[in-house]
Design an enzyme around this catalytic site. Structure first.
Site, PDB file in Angstrom:
ATOM      1  N   ARG A  16      -6.959  27.509  89.797  1.00 32.48           N
ATOM      2  CA  ARG A  16      -8.469  27.866  90.082  1.00 32.48           C
ATOM      3  C   ARG A  16      -9.263  28.938  89.226  1.00 32.48           C
ATOM      4  O   ARG A  16      -8.397  29.371  88.566  1.00 32.48           O
ATOM      5  CB  ARG A  16      -8.689  28.323  91.716  1.00 32.48           C
ATOM      6  CG  ARG A  16      -8.537  29.794  91.821  1.00 32.48           C
ATOM      7  CD  ARG A  16      -8.152  30.054  93.241  1.00 32.48           C
ATOM      8  NE  ARG A  16      -8.129  31.726  93.635  1.00 32.48           N
ATOM      9  CZ  ARG A  16      -7.521  31.906  94.745  1.00 32.48           C
ATOM     10  NH1 ARG A  16      -7.225  31.109  95.743  1.00 32.48           N
ATOM     11  NH2 ARG A  16      -7.216  33.215  94.872  1.00 32.48           N
ATOM     12  N   ASN A  85      -3.569  34.088  81.677  1.00 30.64           N
ATOM     13  CA  ASN A  85      -4.634  34.318  82.644  1.00 30.64           C
ATOM     14  C   ASN A  85      -4.413  34.822  83.898  1.00 30.64           C
ATOM     15  O   ASN A  85      -5.253  35.492  84.509  1.00 30.64           O
ATOM     16  CB  ASN A  85      -5.359  32.860  82.747  1.00 30.64           C
ATOM     17  CG  ASN A  85      -6.261  32.780  84.069  1.00 30.64           C
ATOM     18  OD1 ASN A  85      -7.364  33.227  83.513  1.00 30.64           O
ATOM     19  ND2 ASN A  85      -6.179  32.328  85.075  1.00 30.64           N
ATOM     20  N   TYR A 148      -6.496  48.545  88.069  1.00 29.05           N
ATOM     21  CA  TYR A 148      -6.985  47.304  87.323  1.00 29.05           C
ATOM     22  C   TYR A 148      -7.193  47.738  85.883  1.00 29.05           C
ATOM     23  O   TYR A 148      -6.578  46.889  84.910  1.00 29.05           O
ATOM     24  CB  TYR A 148      -8.239  46.665  87.956  1.00 29.05           C
ATOM     25  CG  TYR A 148      -8.602  45.363  87.429  1.00 29.05           C
ATOM     26  CD1 TYR A 148      -7.962  43.982  87.481  1.00 29.05           C
ATOM     27  CD2 TYR A 148      -9.860  45.590  86.528  1.00 29.05           C
ATOM     28  CE1 TYR A 148      -8.271  42.938  86.968  1.00 29.05           C
ATOM     29  CE2 TYR A 148     -10.257  44.314  85.846  1.00 29.05           C
ATOM     30  CZ  TYR A 148      -9.500  42.887  86.268  1.00 29.05           C
ATOM     31  OH  TYR A 148     -10.056  41.839  85.424  1.00 29.05           O
TER      32      TYR A 148
END
Length: 256
Positions: A16, A85, A148
């Protein structure tokens, strides 16, 4: 003719979001695509739809990487590219971030990228490509996403070192640094079948109009086009570089 005719490319996190759009675009441009994800049902459905190979891949597990790489070579006889990714995002101030959450983010985002480079490097065709997905936050700071941001900064370092070490074989390694992109990571409404995803996207556009010069959130297909550029011969003399795709967010703050 497509820009990726004859090439075989693994795309991680491809079930997705950005990964899905990359897989679709690469397939449309002639590549044999290996859809890799932990979301087996969605990944298999996408692979069947576009005529690709699906492999289960937890990017934090070295054994999964070995199996995925082997499956790609066994199916297509070669491997020419990788798009790292897959990634996760959690929101916490640094002082409130639990260690296990910090390490989870590092293991998926940073270690996953490292393991991908390590796994495909030995079998990647000379002249192949690796595209690592870093972030706008890999170029600057952002409060509330310290783990992150740290992992995405690290990806830029991995990208530069890999570019240097793999250059003798003509393998190019670059990084994409997206800003806010309209995927499940920034817009969880797309995962809720009862929610109005388009309305949520319009709300995000209104929010990012305040901070992004181009006045909207980015679209995953726009990131996919950058991944295509970095995987194709169009970028044949580019390696070791970060490419920011953020609607001008990193350029600064407008006071007008």
């Amino acid at each position: 003719m497509g820009k990726l005719d004859g090439r075989v490319v693994i795309v991680t996190g491809a079930a997705r979001g950005q990964g899905e759009q990359e897989a679709r675009l690469f397939r449309a441009e002639g590549a044999e695509v290996v859809v890799a994800d932990v979301l087996d049902e969605q990944g298999k459905a996408l692979a069947e739809e576009i005529g690709a190979l699906y492999v289960h891949l937890d990017v934090s597990q070295e054994s999964d990487w070995r199996r995925a790489t082997q499956a790609a070579v066994e199916e297509y006889g070669r491997l020419d590219g990788l798009v790292n990714n897959a990634g996760i995002l959690r929101f916490h101030t640094l002082l409130d971030t639990p260690l296990d959450e910090f390490m989870q983010i590092v293991n998926v985002n940073q270690v996953g990228c490292f393991l991908g480079i390590k796994a495909v490097g030995p079998v990647l065709s000379d002249g192949g490509t690796i595209v690592n997905t870093a972030s706008y936050t890999g170029m600057t700071g952002m409060a509330g996403v310290g783990a992150y941001a740290a992992s995405k900064h690290a990806i830029l370092g991995l990208t530069r070192v890999a570019a240097l070490e793999l250059a003798p074989r003509g393998i190019r390694v670059n990084a994409m640094c997206p800003g806010a992109i309209d995927t499940a990571m920034s817009n969880p409404a797309v995962l809720d079948p009862t929610a109005d995803g388009e309305q949520a996207s319009r709300g995000l556009d209104r929010f990012y109009r305040k901070v992004v010069p181009l006045g909207r959130i980015g679209r995953p297909e726009e990131v996919a086009r950058l991944a295509l550029f970095l995987t194709s011969a169009d970028s044949s003399y580019i390696t070791g570089q970060p490419f920011v795709i953020d609607g001008g967010w990193l350029a600064g703050v407008s006071v007008l």
